[in-house]
Design an enzyme around this catalytic site. Structure first.
Site, PDB file in Angstrom:
ATOM      1  N   SER A 129       0.831  -1.197   0.000  1.00 17.71           N
ATOM      2  CA  SER A 129       0.000   0.000   0.000  1.00 17.71           C
ATOM      3  C   SER A 129       0.873   1.257   0.000  1.00 17.71           C
ATOM      4  CB  SER A 129      -0.957  -0.056   1.202  1.00 17.71           C
ATOM      5  OG  SER A 129      -1.962   0.919   1.097  1.00 17.71           O
ATOM      6  N   ASP A 177     -10.037  -4.424  -5.813  1.00 11.51           N
ATOM      7  CA  ASP A 177      -9.434  -3.664  -4.721  1.00 11.51           C
ATOM      8  C   ASP A 177     -10.098  -2.294  -4.675  1.00 11.51           C
ATOM      9  OD1 ASP A 177      -7.828  -2.205  -2.962  1.00 11.51           O
ATOM     10  OD2 ASP A 177      -5.941  -2.960  -3.772  1.00 11.51           O
ATOM     11  N   HIS A 188      -7.544  -5.239  -0.371  1.00 15.57           N
ATOM     12  CA  HIS A 188      -6.321  -4.436  -0.410  1.00 15.57           C
ATOM     13  C   HIS A 188      -5.173  -5.041   0.387  1.00 15.57           C
ATOM     14  CE1 HIS A 188      -4.204  -0.753  -1.347  1.00 15.57           C
ATOM     15  NE2 HIS A 188      -4.002  -0.472  -0.069  1.00 15.57           N
TER      16      HIS A 188
END
Length: 269
Positions: free
Chosen positions: A94, A218, A246
């Protein structure tokens, strides 16, 4: 300051193996990697750490000036690499994918490879260029306003959305609990650095072999984002994991570990 204690650095796995460094995302800590670490430890030396302000990091090392942008986190990554004297395959999940991009752009010789797991260099749509980050500017303003006014309520509402996989509510609960363990003041600053940053121009500076690993669905980083990152980093590879949400290191650890291991193995050739 002792870098190892500051970031609660832990090292495991094969002492003579290529080094894989795993960097967690917003609201998380190194525990989020626990399901992929046993696989990686078989062939690699695995370096885990907590970003300052997260997990069991030294909270006294956090200050708003250093961590108001992602550059402060990139500085920490480089300091860890220098302290351990390693040239790792850096795996950033991320927002830590962008942290890895920044660190590798600054000192490319310090990294063997990059794995960008569900990355997003900019979460906000840019209609002028046709870029789709997944959120309008108004969406992000509302998200930050909600986070800043009621962090625990925001965590309970957002974590299941971020995690996806509604048929497995325990995953969303784990992420909620992780968010709720974070100091709200620190979380607010990190959230602004995460969701307001635009690092699209930094992608073209990457000169390290790079793998972009995205999920088939996602809500936070749509597939268009992964394709954009792939197009901007010369010579990069793009894979779509058999995973949704995610956080594939929790929802699909086998596929995630396999993708990391396969790409990291090339660093020794």
């Amino acid at each position: 300051m002792d870098v190892r204690n500051r970031n609660r650095v832990t090292v495991s796995g094969r002492a003579d193996g290529p080094v894989v460094m795993l960097a967690h995302g917003f609201g998380c800590d190194q525990n989020m990697w626990r399901l992929v670490v046993p696989t990686l430890e078989r062939d690699f030396r695995v370096v885990l750490f907590d970003h300052v302000g997260a997990g069991r990091s030294d909270l006294s090392a956090w200050n708003e000036e250093r961590y108001t942008t992602l550059d402060g986190y990139a500085d920490d990554v480089l300091e860890i690499c220098h302290e351990l004297d390693v040239r790792p395959v850096f795996v950033g999940h991320s927002v830590s994918a962008t942290v890895g991009v920044l660190a590798a752009s600054r000192e490319p010789e310090r990294f063997a490879r990059l794995v960008l797991l569900t990355p997003s260099p900019c979460y906000i749509d840019d209609p002028a260029t046709g870029y789709r980050g997944g959120f309008s500017a108004e969406d992000i303003d509302e998200l930050l306003e909600s986070l800043e006014s009621n962090y625990l309520g925001w965590s309970a509402a957002m974590a299941p959305v971020i995690m996806g996989n509604p048929e497995r509510p325990e995953l969303g609960e784990e992420l909620t609990n992780s968010f709720c363990r974070t100091d709200p003041r620190i979380a607010r600053v990190f959230a602004r650095a995460t969701f307001l940053s635009d690092n699209r121009d930094d992608l073209a500076k990457v000169r390290v072999p790079t793998l972009i690993a995205q999920c088939s669905q996602d809500a936070i980083a749509p597939r268009e984002v992964g394709e954009f990152v792939h197009a901007q980093i010369d010579g990069s590879e793009l894979v779509t994991l058999t995973a949704t949400g995610h956080c594939p290191q929790l929802s699909a650890p086998e596929a995630t570990a396999a993708a990391i291991a396969s790409f990291a193995a090339g660093a020794g050739r």
